[in-house]
Design an enzyme around this catalytic site. Structure first.
Site, mmCIF file in Angstrom:
data_model
loop_
_atom_site.group_PDB
_atom_site.id
_atom_site.type_symbol
_atom_site.label_atom_id
_atom_site.label_comp_id
_atom_site.label_asym_id
_atom_site.label_seq_id
_atom_site.Cartn_x
_atom_site.Cartn_y
_atom_site.Cartn_z
ATOM 1 C CE LYS B 82 -1.811 -7.443 0.599
ATOM 2 N NZ LYS B 82 -0.659 -6.535 0.373
ATOM 3 C CB SER B 157 -2.180 -3.273 -1.134
ATOM 4 O OG SER B 157 -1.083 -4.132 -0.867
ATOM 5 C CB SER B 181 1.481 -2.930 0.501
ATOM 6 O OG SER B 181 1.105 -2.299 -0.683
#
Lengths: 98, 499
Positions: B82, B157, B181
């Site tokens: 990420k 997310s 997330s």
């Protein structure tokens, strides 16, 4: 709890975030609705309950302060959109005092 | 190349390790296949913000020069991380315009561990800006589309981390989970996603959203792969003062241990909860049935304080975010906007560099921390958090694992944005794990209208092994592949059949 656009603009100013009047209007509405919702917490009796902070460790974990390598100037050059001045090996900003 | 992108997409980590050891393909072959898969999928999905083909190739070639079998668990295997995990020399934006040009001079602790295990980091995954969002739509670089159906959100997310694993660009990605997330996009994309026990994975070098809630964890297509990657990234790191010194017990070997005799808790009132999609309820029931058939004892217990989690979470998260995000002022790193003076430059940088949700949370948090409101908001929420921790401690004395939904409904259509508050309410089932620090795992157990549906398991601190054991049993009984099938990437006949 209602927050108005004026208060939102003042808040944004303190947080150094430039907002347009339209944004202030919108954020004031959004924040007011969230703050209204948060009132639900008042249904719980928390008299005498200690607040819980960061982490599961019972005590803060400390470690020896061992000097290590600093970032090289060549590392710093990659960091910034312009504030780092390699010639002076410093972050250069506009004067705070005139 | 001796492995096609399609073959690569369907390999799990064990098969990849075996193929490398047998010489069926090289690490360079894997990288070529991974990049080809990403190249084909990206125009439709937008999962990757930055690719690093040169850096990845150097690592892959180095792995190919090692004697075989290479004992490092991820040797020569492509992964994605990420974009809020610092990667030395590779742009790290946190999904924000304010870090558009930021190239970190160091690797995050979890990234160091991946590299030490031999992993080949092929790129950085799209995400909601500073991890604020549960749909993937808050990225400054455009939303990630769900590979199962491009009209749907991926969840967030960790949107790109989920999408790239689902379309087979890599077998494993790292995400971060502050309020769901990792678990929520895992559920929306048919994957296994772990939010580890708070303190188990180093947060050093993670772009912080809310420091007391953030944890890094893996997203994979299989339970076993998830445990393998978790074993790699877990462990104490003195550079993160909240990192746990508790000795780490690897989980991989325990995955097949089954659930016989385990007490699996659930809340029967969940099924009648307002707003719960019927298929989500059915999926949970299905997973419970599987656990019971495998020898677990089902125990009915109330899910504690569920109606207070959203309020407590959003106060605490916003407060911590407002403090963490003060560092973005355009001086030390990131984009800098010109202004008449220093203050003006700060305000312009932050006003133009941050997106709406980030501004909203910084302002909310600072308001809640301000004199006169602190007691009513932050202190109150922190007290409720304590009540929640006590309630879950009690619950987890009576059950070993607790099963619940991940989200009230499957992935919604892109661009059908609700109000911020309505979006926050969608996180209701994932927040308890962050507020308490308990580990939680999302894994697929059903499907509806071509979209995967997951369930979530929570366990006691440091008992990730129990989560994996239960998930492995469900995975075996209800095989819902996390990989979008070939030939009809936007249709899901195989999944429908298994639902």
């Amino acid at each position: 709890m209602q927050i108005g656009p004026e208060e939102t603009l003042r808040l944004a100013e303190m947080l150094r975030i430039r907002l347009s009047p339209d944004e202030a209007e919108r954020f004031a509405r959004d924040m007011s609705s969230v703050l209204d919702y948060v009132e639900v917490l008042n249904r719980l009796d928390t008299q005498g309950v200690d607040p819980l902070g960061v982490g599961l460790n019972k005590e803060a974990l400390l470690r020896e302060d061992v000097p290590g390598d600093s970032l090289a100037p060549s590392d710093l050059e990659s960091l910034s959109g312009g504030a780092y001045d390699p010639a002076r090996n410093a972050f250069v900003v506009q004067p705070v005092f005139e | 190349m001796s492995i096609t992108p399609e073959q690569f997409a369907s390999l799990d980590l064990a098969a990849t390790q075996a193929g490398l050891a047998a010489g069926d393909f090289t690490s360079e072959d894997l990288l070529t296949a991974s990049l080809a898969r990403i190249q084909v999928s990206e125009p439709r999905v937008n999962a990757i913000l930055t690719r690093d083909p040169e850096g990845a190739l150097a690592v892959a070639r180095q792995a190919d020069r090692q004697a075989k079998p290479d004992p490092r668990p991820l040797a020569g295997i492509p992964v994605v991380v990420k974009d809020n995990l610092m990667t030395r020399g590779v742009r790290t934006t946190c999904g924000s315009k304010i870090l558009e040009n930021f190239i970190p001079p160091y690797d995050a602790g979890a990234v160091e561990k991946l590299r030490a295990a031999g992993a080949v980091i092929v790129g950085k995954a799209n995400m909601d800006e500073f991890a604020m969002g549960s749909t993937g739509e808050n990225s400054a670089y455009g939303p990630t589309r769900n590979p199962w159906n491009p009209d749907r959100v991926t969840g967030g997310s960790s949107s790109g981390s989920a999408a790239v694993v689902a379309y087979g660009g890599v077998a494993a990605a790292l995400g971060s989970d502050t309020g769901g997330s990792i678990r929520q996009p895992a559920s929306f994309c048919g994957l296994v996603g772990l939010k580890p026990t708070y303190g188990r994975v180093s947060r050093w070098g993670l772009g912080a959203l809310a420091s007391s809630l953030d944890q890094i964890g893996p997203l994979t297509r299989t339970v076993r792969d998830n445990a393998l990657v978790y074993d790699v990234i877990a462990g104490h790191d003195p550079r993160d003062s909240t990192s746990s010194p508790e000795p780490f017990q690897p989980c991989l070997a325990k995955v097949p241990d089954g659930v016989r005799g385990l007490r699996v808790g659930f809340d029967p009132s969940i099924f009648n909860r307002d707003g719960l999609d019927p298929v989500t309820g059915q999926t949970l029931r299905q997973a419970l049935d599987v656990a019971a058939q495998a020898g677990a004892e089902l125990v009915e217990r109330e899910l504690p304080l569920i109606d207070y989690c959203v309020a407590a979470y959003y106060v605490i998260c916003a407060c911590e975010a407002s403090a963490n995000l003060t560092r973005y002022d355009g001086v030390r790193y990131g984009v800098r906007a010109a202004g008449d003076n220093l203050w003006d430059s700060f305000a312009h940088t932050r006003g133009s560099g941050f997106g709406d949700e980030v501004k909203r949370r910084i302002m909310m948090g600072s308001f809640a921390l301000s004199s006169g409101y602190y007691d009513a908001y932050y202190l109150k929420a922190s007290q409720v958090r304590h009540l929640l921790v006590d309630a879950f401690s009690g619950l987890l004395r009576e059950v070993d694992v607790f099963l619940l939904p991940v989200t009230p409904a499957p992935a919604r259509l892109l661009g059908t944005a609700a109000t911020p508050l309505e979006n926050y309410l969608g996180d209701i089932f994932t927040l308890s794990a962050n507020l308490t620090g308990l580990p939680a795992l999302a894994f697929p157990a059903g499907a509806t209208a071509g979209l995967p549906v997951g369930v979530q398991a929570m366990a006691g601190y440091f008992r990730e092994d129990l989560l994996y054991r239960l998930a492995a049993v469900v995975e075996q009984a209800l095989p819902v592949t996390g990989l979008v099938p070939e030939g009809c990437p936007w249709q899901r006949p195989a999944l429908e059949a298994s639902a």
